[in-house]
Motif scaffolding. Structure first.
Motif, PDB file in Angstrom:
ATOM      1  N   GLY A 255      25.011  50.989  19.388  1.00  7.79           N
ATOM      2  CA  GLY A 255      25.093  51.492  20.564  1.00  7.79           C
ATOM      3  C   GLY A 255      26.303  51.363  21.241  1.00  7.79           C
ATOM      4  N   ARG A 256      27.182  50.267  21.124  1.00  7.67           N
ATOM      5  CA  ARG A 256      28.350  50.161  21.829  1.00  7.67           C
ATOM      6  C   ARG A 256      29.505  49.909  20.543  1.00  7.67           C
TER       7      ARG A 256
ATOM      8  N   ARG B 121      22.154  43.478  26.834  1.00  7.68           N
ATOM      9  CA  ARG B 121      21.725  44.628  27.453  1.00  7.68           C
ATOM     10  C   ARG B 121      21.901  44.554  28.859  1.00  7.68           C
ATOM     11  N   THR B 122      23.267  44.779  29.567  1.00  7.90           N
ATOM     12  CA  THR B 122      23.176  44.596  30.766  1.00  7.90           C
ATOM     13  C   THR B 122      24.507  45.557  31.089  1.00  7.90           C
ATOM     14  N   ALA B 124      27.839  47.129  31.046  1.00  9.20           N
ATOM     15  CA  ALA B 124      28.582  47.297  29.647  1.00  9.20           C
ATOM     16  C   ALA B 124      30.189  46.592  30.126  1.00  9.20           C
ATOM     17  N   THR B 338      20.993  54.349  24.572  1.00  4.76           N
ATOM     18  CA  THR B 338      21.355  53.604  23.376  1.00  4.76           C
ATOM     19  C   THR B 338      22.825  52.795  23.743  1.00  4.76           C
ATOM     20  N   GLY B 339      23.406  53.227  24.672  1.00  5.10           N
ATOM     21  CA  GLY B 339      24.542  52.356  24.910  1.00  5.10           C
ATOM     22  C   GLY B 339      24.213  50.942  25.550  1.00  5.10           C
ATOM     23  N   PHE B 340      23.095  51.088  26.185  1.00  2.85           N
ATOM     24  CA  PHE B 340      22.711  49.734  26.876  1.00  2.85           C
ATOM     25  C   PHE B 340      22.132  49.180  25.722  1.00  2.85           C
ATOM     26  N   ARG B 341      21.798  49.673  24.583  1.00  4.27           N
ATOM     27  CA  ARG B 341      21.119  48.900  23.571  1.00  4.27           C
ATOM     28  C   ARG B 341      19.518  48.808  23.673  1.00  4.27           C
TER      29      ARG B 341
END
Lengths: 438, 368
Positions: A255-256, B121-122, B124, B338-341
């Motif tokens: 994701g990152r 997951r916080t 970024a 998705t970017g925050f998982r």
């Protein structure tokens, strides 16, 4: 991932060929390749450098870089090649030196070089030509691992531990068709070395005691994407929900990671519905040599920023529909005016992956001889046993659109659009000459 | 001649980092997606805008003042904040949004080989700022969608310099109560700076929600972050601040960029603080619309996580990035997670009722 071992900057002159050959072969030996493989890389370097000195870039400064990829040695050959000031034709795999003067001396140096290595890549990047010759280290094949005991209690997904990656690869290879695994999966040494080099990673679903319910592998695909392999489930019946856990854990891990999307060329049947979006069919040769029709899937990892798609009108309906189905918003720019500039000079960059029997063509330069050049290349690839070649057009590059007529007329069919696989979306075309097992 | 190569000049940790690409401006997006209007529900902005007094400042700002440098250290704003928060103005450091303050703190305390600890997951930016500064970011998985205090304590070592706690957490909306936060800080026992990011503090109505500033007298290693971008509706002007003990703030001040907060932003923020009606009005809107969303989305069979903060999380049966594109085609912009998982989830900012209705309708069609 590579670590640079050494760099050599020399002008492309015939007198320096021995130096270059020695740099490549001795460097490869220092990286742990055996004598045969080191010599092969040396010969490939010799062929390429002779070719540059003779016709492709005589007198130009060339940078040769030897990289340690752990499980492979890579020799990158790089030099400036400004469009309009360089004749790109010598970069066609089929280009022969001095054919008119002395047919007996004519050599297809790049084709010879491509046969000496496991992977041959030629690409144009900005104002440079980059040739990459890769020779892999040989690791012994492993015995298929015994069946994995069924997990007990709750199963969760997590990053694979180093020792679990070759184990899971072996379990996957033992239970799944060749087209869904990498040839390397049968060799624990190769898999471990790939993982150590950052070229392969996995998430596993396991119970508290470490019994594996399944695994999902992933590896970098170009600069922007990640390729997924799996998900592989190790019991029959499979542990319920394991595939979804694997996909979610993998996507969370990525994701990152700064990657744009994930591509699964040939996912297993365990891939949860709706996890990835269908792209289209490809005919791929598996490690067993059988060509199978597979259905590739894709998933964007970030929010799509929109983009421009440069198209030839003959490809417009296919591309529009493919992008509409995936809900990608694009501004379409159709090629206007004559597609082909006057004069000869067409060149394709060819990538050959001998381990997987795949050949892939990318535009390098467009001329009026595009079709004839392409026919010559296809005949040569066929003679090398590289059937069903693929070709790509980068829809983010306006000049790529002009290649469409030659590709379509030569029998290539548009198969799928991979969003953001290069400068922009990539249209993948394939010419099917070998029947596929469906 | 061989082309110039940039690579050797770029540090390895920068090479491995991909630039964040912000979304394009609304007119560009509307043209791209062919929609006549766009509801932006992706950045947790205040749908009511800034308080009336701040709006008045914006309207009356004399254009010639744009030629004059602002106060380099937000002098009057710090004085006003100090009075409002009951601290010395020198304990306040104002930045160009709280994002800048994150950078100040990492620069002030971390060097090569050090690490920060936060959740996986916080928000970024803690992780990103550390990584592109060459600092290791140790990420502790959330536990029941909340920060895991035990997990974070277990990851502290001699090179840990900063712990980031997002309270309430963006995006899950969970928070540590007064007791839990105090216990955590006590167990850290001064080994690292504890940043308590209270960007969404003003939205929390639960009585057990702590005020991080109350920890300062006993725990000088605590630094509290707050912002004018959320409750105060000044996201477009970029004003955030940190508060800590004088020695800590003086240290951070060495790494901060002066003059980074513009004059208009400083004046608008000053005016915003004087508006007593803004917070209750915003809270009411958020409460009502969050309840509406939770009800509508649950009726669609979707899992909703609606806790503290002006946003909710929604789990979808399709990929969040596909849903994003389909929603954009309907003129609604949400945040993919998705970017925050959290793959398969979206975060929806609370907006006015017409925006919430538009979102619900668009999501129905996107999932049909």
């Amino acid at each position: 991932m590579y670590v640079t071992l050494g760099e050599l900057r020399v002008p492309a002159k015939a007198s320096l060929v021995p130096l270059v050959a020695s740099f490549a072969s001795r460097g490869a030996a220092a990286l742990g390749l055996d004598e045969k493989d080191s010599d092969a890389l040396g010969i490939a370097a010799e062929e390429v450098f002779s070719h540059l000195a003779a016709c492709a870039a005589p007198g130009r400064d060339v940078v040769l870089r030897l990289d340690d990829g752990g499980w492979r040695a890579g020799l990158e050959v790089r030099f400036a090649a400004e469009p309009g000031r360089v004749d790109f034709r010598p970069f066609n795999l089929t280009f022969r030196t001095t054919p008119e003067e002395d047919p007996l001396l004519a050599r297809t140096a790049l084709a010879i070089a491509s046969r000496m290595v496991d992977r041959f890549q030629l690409r144009r990047q900005d104002r440079e030509i980059l040739l990459t010759l890769t020779r892999e280290r040989r690791f012994p094949k492993g015995e298929p691992p015994p069946p994995e005991p069924r997990p007990e209690g709750a199963v969760s997904a997590r990053a694979a531990r180093p020792h679990e990656i070759p184990l899971a690869a072996g379990l996957a290879a033992a239970r799944h068709p060749a087209g869904q695994v990498l040839p390397a999966f049968g060799s624990p040494g190769t898999v471990s070395a790939m993982a150590a080099a950052g070229d392969l990673d996995a998430v596993v679903a396991a119970d508290a005691a470490g019994r594996l319910a399944g695994a999902l592998f992933f590896r970098p695909e170009g600069d922007r994407l990640v390729e997924l392999l799996g998900p592989f489930l190790f019991q029959e019946p499979a542990v319920e929900g394991a595939a979804r856990l694997l996909v979610d854990a993998c996507l969370a891990a990525l994701g990152r990671a700064g990657r744009t999307g994930v591509l699964a060329r040939n996912p297993t049947d365990a891939m949860p519905p709706n996890a990835l979006e269908p792209l289209g069919p490809l005919d791929l040769r598996g490690a067993d040599g059988v060509v199978r029709r597979v259905h590739a899937r894709f998933r964007q990892l970030d929010e799509d920023p929109g983009g421009i798609a440069h198209l030839h009108p003959r490809l417009e309906p296919f591309v529009r529909e493919a992008l509409r189905r995936l809900a990608f918003a694009r501004t379409f720019r159709l090629l206007e005016g004559p597609a082909v500039p006057p004069g000869e000079g067409t060149a394709f960059a060819t990538e050959i992956d001998r381990r997987n029997g795949q050949a892939h063509l990318k535009p390098l330069w467009l001329g009026a001889d595009a079709r004839a050049t392409l026919d010559g290349l296809l005949a040569a690839l066929s003679a090398e046993g590289l059937a069903n070649p693929t070709a790509e057009l980068d829809l983010g590059e306006p000049w790529h659109a002009g290649f469409a007529p030659a590709l379509l007329d030569a029998g290539f069919e548009p198969r799928l659009v991979v969003p953001w696989a290069a400068t922009g979306d990539v249209l993948l075309l394939q010419r099917t000459t070998e029947p596929s097992a469906r | 001649m061989t082309a110039w190569t940039l690579e050797p000049l770029v540090p390895e940790f920068v090479r491995q980092f991909e630039a964040y690409v912000p979304s394009r401006p609304d007119p560009e997006l509307m043209a791209l997606y062919g929609v006549p209007r766009l509801f932006r529900l992706n950045n947790n902005e205040n749908p009511l805008g800034p308080p009336a007094a701040a709006q008045e400042v914006l309207r009356r700002f004399p254009p010639p003042r744009a030629a004059v440098y602002p106060s380099g250290d937000s002098f009057y704003l710090r004085r006003r904040l100090g009075a409002a928060l009951g601290v010395d103005p020198e304990q306040v450091l104002v930045g160009n949004g709280a994002n800048e303050a994150i950078g100040f703190v990492i620069k002030a305390f971390c060097q090569e080989g050090d690490n920060i600890v936060t959740a996986d997951r916080t928000f970024a930016v803690y992780e990103w700022t550390a990584r592109f500064s060459g600092i290791d970011a140790r990420l502790v998985p959330l536990s029941d969608l909340g920060f895991d205090d035990e997990g974070m304590l277990a990851r502290i070592d001699a090179r840990t310099k900063v712990l980031f706690v997002c309270n309430p957490n963006n995006p899950t909306g969970t928070f540590w109560d007064r007791e839990r936060l105090r216990r955590f800080v006590e167990r850290v026992d001064g080994r690292a700076v504890v940043v308590v990011d209270e960007a969404y503090a003003e939205f929390v109505e639960d009585a057990s929600y702590p005020d991080g500033l109350a920890l300062l007298p006993d725990h000088p290693n605590v630094v509290v972050f707050r912002t004018f971008s959320k409750m105060w509706g000044l996201a477009g002007l970029r004003v955030g601040y940190l508060v800590g003990e004088r020695k800590v703030v003086d240290t951070v001040r060495r790494t901060c960029t002066v003059y980074s907060v513009n004059g208009l932003a400083q004046e608008a923020a000053l005016a915003a603080l004087g508006d007593d009606g803004h917070v209750p009005a915003t809270r009411l809107l958020v409460r009502e619309e969050k309840a509406y969303l939770a009800s509508e989305l649950s009726a669609m069979g979707l899992t909703v996580n609606a806790r503290e903060g002006p946003y909710v999380m929604v789990e979808l049966p399709v990929s969040d990035t596909l849903a994003y594109r389909r929603l954009m085609a309907e003129g609604v912009m949400v945040r993919t997670m998705t970017g925050f998982r959290f793959p398969g989830w979206i975060r929806v900012s609370i907006g006015r009722h017409d925006a919430m209705e538009a979102f619900v309708g668009a999501l129905r069609r996107a999932l049909a």
